[in-house]
Motif scaffolding. Structure first.
Motif, mmCIF file in Angstrom:
data_model
loop_
_atom_site.group_PDB
_atom_site.id
_atom_site.type_symbol
_atom_site.label_atom_id
_atom_site.label_comp_id
_atom_site.label_asym_id
_atom_site.label_seq_id
_atom_site.Cartn_x
_atom_site.Cartn_y
_atom_site.Cartn_z
ATOM 1 N N LYS A 190 25.352 75.989 5.448
ATOM 2 C CA LYS A 190 25.529 77.427 5.628
ATOM 3 C C LYS A 190 27.003 77.757 5.402
ATOM 4 C CE LYS A 190 21.728 78.629 8.752
ATOM 5 N NZ LYS A 190 21.334 78.869 10.168
ATOM 6 N N HIS A 261 25.857 73.562 17.170
ATOM 7 C CA HIS A 261 26.592 74.821 17.023
ATOM 8 C C HIS A 261 25.931 75.932 17.825
ATOM 9 C CE1 HIS A 261 23.360 74.969 14.024
ATOM 10 N NE2 HIS A 261 23.369 76.281 14.205
ATOM 11 N N SER A 264 27.502 84.141 18.460
ATOM 12 C CA SER A 264 27.134 85.451 19.049
ATOM 13 C C SER A 264 27.014 85.344 20.567
ATOM 14 C CB SER A 264 25.800 85.967 18.485
ATOM 15 O OG SER A 264 25.805 85.952 17.098
ATOM 16 N N ARG A 271 30.713 91.288 15.817
ATOM 17 C CA ARG A 271 31.115 90.351 14.754
ATOM 18 C C ARG A 271 30.255 90.626 13.532
ATOM 19 N NH1 ARG A 271 29.115 84.213 14.316
ATOM 20 N NH2 ARG A 271 27.259 85.472 14.401
HETATM 21 O O1 LIG Z 1 26.527 82.706 14.554
HETATM 22 C C1 LIG Z 1 25.554 82.817 15.285
HETATM 23 O O2 LIG Z 1 25.278 83.836 15.916
HETATM 24 C C2 LIG Z 1 24.606 81.641 15.431
HETATM 25 C C3 LIG Z 1 24.097 81.225 14.123
HETATM 26 C C4 LIG Z 1 23.275 80.012 14.164
HETATM 27 O O3 LIG Z 1 22.931 79.478 15.184
HETATM 28 C C5 LIG Z 1 22.860 79.446 12.900
HETATM 29 O O4 LIG Z 1 23.256 79.914 11.853
HETATM 30 O O5 LIG Z 1 22.083 78.471 12.926
#
Ligand SMILES: O=C(O)CCC(=O)C(=O)O
Length: 315
Positions: A190, A261, A264, A271
């Motif tokens: 990503k 990870h 938010s 954001r």
């Molecule tokens: O940035 C976020 O809010 C979380 C995003 C997330 O968990 C992801 O992209 O897998």
């Protein structure tokens, strides 16, 4: 003649485009374990289009490995970008700034008026909607981006999502606000780019490097699912967090299947980030957008590599 009927629809490659539906059904409805479902869907995808793997591998091998980030991405599962490292992003953002700001305002207004349960992560532009933002769409398939992804996977991957994410202020701690690894495959990339400055109050995307994540997952016997902060602390990994704060244009490329990870989380301020996801064409739990329905709008600028990335027949 309407605009849509005048656009040439490019020829899609035969791919199983809705694997996540089958994956979820087998796991949830029939309780088939992930360790059986994933290899089975991967194998089925290959059987349905056996030549695809060779085509994608051959093209990957023909592209010089020029990106100095590749080794770090393989080792650590992430690389960081400063504004201007990928200049096409700054240009695309400048081109579409006014309309993107309009969309953000519209999302804020709709969320304020809605009685629905508040979400902490809204997609305000998705997939084919980006053909209305051609600069961003071109950036998503630009050479530095797709070449890094191609060399990481060892064959040309697919762009499987492009989203403009808006995270409003919130005080929840649930779902993707908790540490987790994504379950689409064993690896996926990503890319995140800040549309507006991201400070610690904006609920930044936060990750643990792949090596640390491996250690935590092994020690905690974690295959999938959420990991509580207490466990991360108990395993001595809390201070290893990499927090994606930074000015507009800063960004990162992260393997979210390898790196624990969250994001938010508890924002005081909103954001807004651009997220682009790349997967191996055999990824067992991912859906593939029908890019071919609108890619005719940029067909003159797509080379064979970029067509493969969009799941469109090259040549
Ligand atoms: O940035 C976020 O809010 C979380 C995003 C997330 O968990 C992801 O992209 O897998």
């Amino acid at each position: 003649m309407t605009l849509s009927s005048s656009i040439e629809h490019l020829q899609p490659i035969r791919l199983m485009r809705n694997a996540s539906t089958y994956n979820e059904m087998l796991r949830r409805k029939f309780s088939v374990p992930r360790k059986i479902v994933n290899p089975a869907i991967r194998g089925l995808k290959h059987v349905l289009n056996p030549s695809e793997k060779a085509v994608r591998t051959r093209l990957a091998r023909s592209i010089a490995k020029a990106d100095e980030n590749l080794d770090a991405l393989r080792d650590d599962g992430f690389v960081l970008y400063q504004p201007g490292d990928l200049p096409n992003f700054q240009e695309a953002l400048a081109q579409h700034r006014a309309e993107i700001d309009d969309r953000i305002q519209q999302a804020e207004k709709e969320a304020a008026q809605s009685s629905a349960k508040k979400s902490m992560l809204h997609t305000i532009i998705a997939n084919n909607g980006f053909f209305d933002f051609p600069g961003i769409m071109s950036f998503a398939v630009s050479r530095p981006v797709v070449e890094l992804a191609t060399h990481y996977f060892g064959r040309v991957p697919l762009l499987t999502a492009c989203s403009l994410w808006w995270s409003p202020p919130n005080d929840s701690l649930q779902q993707s606000q908790l540490f987790h690894c994504d379950g689409e495959d064993t690896q996926q990339l990503k890319f995140f780019f800040n549309i507006n400055e991201v400070t610690p109050e904006c609920g930044p995307f936060t990750l643990l490097p792949a090596g640390v994540s491996d250690r935590v997952r092994a020690a905690g016997k974690i295959v999938a699912g959420k990991v509580e902060d207490e466990k991360i602390k108990a395993l001595g990994a809390w201070d290893d967090q990499i927090v994606l704060t930074g000015p507009t244009g800063a960004g990162a490329c992260v393997d979210t299947c390898r790196c624990l990870h969250y994001g938010s989380r508890g924002n005081d301020k909103p954001r807004v980030v651009l997220m682009m996801r790349f997967n191996d064409h055999l990824a067992p739990n991912v859906d593939i957008p029908n890019w071919h329905l609108r890619a005719g709008e940029m067909k003159d600028e797509l080379d064979d590599l970029q067509k493969l990335v969009l799941g469109i027949r090259a040549g």
